[in-house]
Design an enzyme around this catalytic site. Structure first.
Site, PDB file in Angstrom:
ATOM      1  N   LYS A  13     -64.596   9.555 -40.677  1.00 54.69           N
ATOM      2  CA  LYS A  13     -63.911  10.100 -41.866  1.00 54.69           C
ATOM      3  C   LYS A  13     -64.289   9.363 -43.144  1.00 54.69           C
ATOM      4  O   LYS A  13     -64.537   9.978 -44.156  1.00 54.69           O
ATOM      5  CB  LYS A  13     -62.385   9.918 -41.767  1.00 54.69           C
ATOM      6  N   ARG A  88     -50.511  10.944 -42.549  1.00 54.93           N
ATOM      7  CA  ARG A  88     -50.733  10.632 -41.142  1.00 54.93           C
ATOM      8  C   ARG A  88     -49.536  11.006 -40.281  1.00 54.93           C
ATOM      9  O   ARG A  88     -49.602  10.899 -39.050  1.00 54.93           O
ATOM     10  CB  ARG A  88     -50.973   9.131 -41.003  1.00 54.93           C
ATOM     11  N   ARG A 127     -68.769  -1.014 -32.840  1.00 57.11           N
ATOM     12  CA  ARG A 127     -68.608  -1.502 -34.207  1.00 57.11           C
ATOM     13  C   ARG A 127     -67.848  -2.843 -34.207  1.00 57.11           C
ATOM     14  O   ARG A 127     -68.175  -3.759 -34.949  1.00 57.11           O
ATOM     15  CB  ARG A 127     -67.835  -0.474 -35.046  1.00 57.11           C
ATOM     16  N   ARG A 133     -64.420  -7.036 -36.317  1.00 55.82           N
ATOM     17  CA  ARG A 133     -63.193  -6.710 -37.054  1.00 55.82           C
ATOM     18  C   ARG A 133     -61.954  -7.114 -36.259  1.00 55.82           C
ATOM     19  O   ARG A 133     -61.823  -6.764 -35.094  1.00 55.82           O
ATOM     20  CB  ARG A 133     -63.145  -5.194 -37.342  1.00 55.82           C
ATOM     21  N   ARG A 144     -54.483   2.620 -31.365  1.00 56.12           N
ATOM     22  CA  ARG A 144     -54.652   3.448 -32.570  1.00 56.12           C
ATOM     23  C   ARG A 144     -54.939   4.902 -32.182  1.00 56.12           C
ATOM     24  O   ARG A 144     -54.477   5.836 -32.836  1.00 56.12           O
ATOM     25  CB  ARG A 144     -55.773   2.901 -33.449  1.00 56.12           C
TER      26      ARG A 144
END
Ligand code: AMP
Length: 194
Positions: A13, A88, A127, A133, A144
């Site tokens: 996104k 959301r 990733r 991260r 998530r």
């Protein structure tokens, strides 16, 4: 022109939002980016939001809604904007309706990026390995996705009922997906191509 882009975490996104915003000459407003920027600057908002981001949970509406209201009230958003990561929840849909006009009729399109969930989780894990991260451990990635399915996926039907959903296959090269989005918007009759 007011556009929302939706899709599960890892659907791409953010990248698409930036490309589309550039194409249309409107700002891409990413609530995730705003939260992360505030966390790195250790602002009061960042300090409030950090624990939710770290856990992969949604930041409470009292914090998120006000932040979006302020951001879309800025001069660069007067001619339109592309929202990435907001709304959301169904409560946020209502809140956004209140911000942009009665019944939310002021939206041009809601782009829904459709991806294979297993593929997406694999992409996020990769990733996380590359970027390290903090919010991307395997447990948090799965959490998530779960929250997305529970709380955010129902928004697609809500916007479909308003005739706003433009569904696009999110799998493939970035440029290819951008082209797909632009032609899907054109086919859907969304008056946003210029
Ligand atoms: P994103 O970059 O869009 O995946 O967002 C990263 C994180 O920011 C999310 O996991 C949430 O903790 C928080 N966040 C972003 N947008 C929202 C929102 N609309 N409502 C609540 N929390 C949000």
């Amino acid at each position: 022109m007011r556009i929302i882009i939706m899709g599960p975490p890892g659907a791409g996104k953010g990248t698409q939002a930036k490309h589309l915003a550039q194409h249309f000459g409107i700002p891409a407003i990413s609530t995730g980016d705003i939260f992360r920027a505030n966390v790195s600057l250790a602002t009061p908002l960042g300090l409030d939001a950090k624990r939710y981001l770290d856990a992969g949970e949604y930041v409470p509406d009292e914090i998120t809604n006000g932040m979006v209201r302020d951001r879309i009230g800025e001069p660069d958003a007067a001619g339109g904007f592309l929202l990435d990561g907001y709304p959301r929840t169904l409560a946020q849909v209502e809140e956004l309706d209140g911000m942009i006009g009665p019944g939310g009729h002021e939206l041009d399109a809601v782009i829904s990026l459709v991806v294979d969930e297993r593929e997406v989780v694999e992409r996020l894990l990769q990733r996380a390995r590359i970027e390290g991260r903090a919010d991307d451990t395997e447990d948090i990635i799965r959490r998530r996705q779960e929250i997305y399915l529970e709380q955010t996926a129902p928004l697609i039907d809500a916007y479909r009922n308003r005739g706003l959903i433009v569904e696009v296959d999110g799998f493939g090269e970035v440029d290819e997906v951008t082209k797909r989005i632009l032609s899907a918007c054109e086919l859907s009759g969304a008056e946003m191509i210029r």
